[in-house]
Motif scaffolding. Structure first.
Motif, PDB file in Angstrom:
ATOM      1  N   UNK A   1       0.852  -1.173   0.000  1.00  0.00           N
ATOM      2  CA  UNK A   1       0.000   0.000   0.000  1.00  0.00           C
ATOM      3  C   UNK A   1       0.898   1.236   0.000  1.00  0.00           C
ATOM      4  N   UNK A   2       0.637   2.126  -0.923  1.00  0.00           N
ATOM      5  CA  UNK A   2       1.394   3.363  -0.995  1.00  0.00           C
ATOM      6  C   UNK A   2       0.903   4.356   0.056  1.00  0.00           C
ATOM      7  N   UNK A   3       1.724   5.357   0.321  1.00  0.00           N
ATOM      8  CA  UNK A   3       1.405   6.338   1.359  1.00  0.00           C
ATOM      9  C   UNK A   3       0.082   7.058   1.083  1.00  0.00           C
ATOM     10  N   UNK A   4      -0.150   7.461  -0.155  1.00  0.00           N
ATOM     11  CA  UNK A   4      -1.383   8.178  -0.481  1.00  0.00           C
ATOM     12  C   UNK A   4      -2.620   7.314  -0.209  1.00  0.00           C
ATOM     13  N   UNK A   5      -2.507   6.029  -0.511  1.00  0.00           N
ATOM     14  CA  UNK A   5      -3.606   5.103  -0.241  1.00  0.00           C
ATOM     15  C   UNK A   5      -3.825   4.987   1.269  1.00  0.00           C
ATOM     16  N   UNK A   6      -2.752   4.858   2.020  1.00  0.00           N
ATOM     17  CA  UNK A   6      -2.853   4.730   3.476  1.00  0.00           C
ATOM     18  C   UNK A   6      -3.473   5.974   4.101  1.00  0.00           C
ATOM     19  N   UNK A   7      -3.112   7.140   3.601  1.00  0.00           N
ATOM     20  CA  UNK A   7      -3.667   8.390   4.130  1.00  0.00           C
ATOM     21  C   UNK A   7      -5.166   8.466   3.833  1.00  0.00           C
ATOM     22  N   UNK A  74     -11.090   4.341  -4.778  1.00  0.00           N
ATOM     23  CA  UNK A  74     -11.119   3.696  -6.096  1.00  0.00           C
ATOM     24  C   UNK A  74      -9.906   4.092  -6.923  1.00  0.00           C
ATOM     25  N   UNK A  75      -9.416   5.308  -6.739  1.00  0.00           N
ATOM     26  CA  UNK A  75      -8.224   5.762  -7.466  1.00  0.00           C
ATOM     27  C   UNK A  75      -6.957   5.059  -6.981  1.00  0.00           C
ATOM     28  N   UNK A  76      -7.045   4.416  -5.830  1.00  0.00           N
ATOM     29  CA  UNK A  76      -5.896   3.711  -5.261  1.00  0.00           C
ATOM     30  C   UNK A  76      -5.997   2.202  -5.467  1.00  0.00           C
ATOM     31  N   UNK A  77      -6.884   1.780  -6.352  1.00  0.00           N
ATOM     32  CA  UNK A  77      -6.947   0.375  -6.711  1.00  0.00           C
ATOM     33  C   UNK A  77      -7.995  -0.454  -5.996  1.00  0.00           C
ATOM     34  N   UNK A  78      -8.795   0.156  -5.140  1.00  0.00           N
ATOM     35  CA  UNK A  78      -9.873  -0.594  -4.486  1.00  0.00           C
ATOM     36  C   UNK A  78     -10.948  -0.862  -5.530  1.00  0.00           C
ATOM     37  N   UNK A  79     -11.464  -2.079  -5.542  1.00  0.00           N
ATOM     38  CA  UNK A  79     -12.479  -2.484  -6.498  1.00  0.00           C
ATOM     39  C   UNK A  79     -13.672  -1.535  -6.445  1.00  0.00           C
ATOM     40  N   UNK A  80     -14.119  -1.096  -7.617  1.00  0.00           N
ATOM     41  CA  UNK A  80     -15.201  -0.110  -7.677  1.00  0.00           C
ATOM     42  C   UNK A  80     -16.522  -0.660  -7.144  1.00  0.00           C
ATOM     43  N   UNK A  81     -16.746  -1.953  -7.290  1.00  0.00           N
ATOM     44  CA  UNK A  81     -17.958  -2.542  -6.728  1.00  0.00           C
ATOM     45  C   UNK A  81     -17.913  -2.464  -5.199  1.00  0.00           C
ATOM     46  N   UNK A  82     -16.763  -2.731  -4.604  1.00  0.00           N
ATOM     47  CA  UNK A  82     -16.629  -2.622  -3.154  1.00  0.00           C
ATOM     48  C   UNK A  82     -16.834  -1.184  -2.695  1.00  0.00           C
ATOM     49  N   UNK A  83     -16.336  -0.232  -3.477  1.00  0.00           N
ATOM     50  CA  UNK A  83     -16.543   1.181  -3.152  1.00  0.00           C
ATOM     51  C   UNK A  83     -18.034   1.511  -3.204  1.00  0.00           C
ATOM     52  N   UNK A  84     -18.726   1.053  -4.237  1.00  0.00           N
ATOM     53  CA  UNK A  84     -20.161   1.312  -4.353  1.00  0.00           C
ATOM     54  C   UNK A  84     -20.940   0.675  -3.201  1.00  0.00           C
ATOM     55  N   UNK A  85     -20.565  -0.537  -2.823  1.00  0.00           N
ATOM     56  CA  UNK A  85     -21.235  -1.186  -1.691  1.00  0.00           C
ATOM     57  C   UNK A  85     -21.015  -0.403  -0.401  1.00  0.00           C
ATOM     58  N   UNK A  86     -19.803   0.086  -0.206  1.00  0.00           N
ATOM     59  CA  UNK A  86     -19.502   0.865   0.990  1.00  0.00           C
ATOM     60  C   UNK A  86     -20.270   2.189   0.981  1.00  0.00           C
ATOM     61  N   UNK A  87     -20.358   2.828  -0.167  1.00  0.00           N
ATOM     62  CA  UNK A  87     -21.144   4.065  -0.268  1.00  0.00           C
ATOM     63  C   UNK A  87     -22.612   3.810   0.043  1.00  0.00           C
ATOM     64  N   UNK A  88     -23.128   2.680  -0.424  1.00  0.00           N
ATOM     65  CA  UNK A  88     -24.505   2.320  -0.117  1.00  0.00           C
ATOM     66  C   UNK A  88     -24.679   2.097   1.378  1.00  0.00           C
ATOM     67  N   UNK A  89     -23.706   1.456   1.997  1.00  0.00           N
ATOM     68  CA  UNK A  89     -23.774   1.233   3.453  1.00  0.00           C
ATOM     69  C   UNK A  89     -23.796   2.561   4.197  1.00  0.00           C
ATOM     70  N   UNK A  90     -23.022   3.531   3.729  1.00  0.00           N
ATOM     71  CA  UNK A  90     -23.019   4.853   4.363  1.00  0.00           C
ATOM     72  C   UNK A  90     -24.367   5.548   4.183  1.00  0.00           C
TER      73      UNK A  90
END
Length: 106
Positions: A1-7, A74-90
């Motif tokens: 994991x790169x620093x920008x992703x960790x931040x 998503x710009x740091x390589x996290x799967x876009x479907x997982x991002x969408x699911x997390x946004x829905x959870x929020x």
């Protein structure tokens, strides 16, 4: 994991945790905790510490920053479907955290 992703991950985790702490309802708090657990599940053991010290207690601002950080993942390589699911959870958590759904605003 790169620093920008960790931040970005640390920011997302911190703001979702702050939302859970500032929730107006028990159900809302539980839903934010579920979102936080899902975010941790996505990243496995590579999760930075939470830092909620000094964050605002305005839930609308906390939610907006959390959503922005999750979208940025998503710009740091996290799967876009997982991002969408997390946004829905929020969104579900925000809806459950509204003790008066007829009122405008949050």
């Amino acid at each position: 994991m790169l620093l920008a992703h960790a931040v970005t991950l640390a920011e997302a985790r911190s703001y979702i945790a702050a939302l859970a702490d500032e929730a107006a309802t028990f159900d809302g708090s539980v839903e934010y905790e579920h979102a936080l657990l899902y975010l941790d599940l996505i990243h496995g053991d590579d999760v930075p510490a939470l830092d909620t010290h000094g964050l605002t207690d305005d839930r609308a601002i906390l939610h907006a920053v959390a959503v922005s950080a999750v979208i940025e993942l998503a710009a740091h390589g996290v799967d876009k479907l997982q991002v969408e699911l997390l946004l829905d959870m929020l969104d579900v958590a925000r809806d459950r955290d509204n003790p008066n759904p007829e009122a405008s605003g949050f």
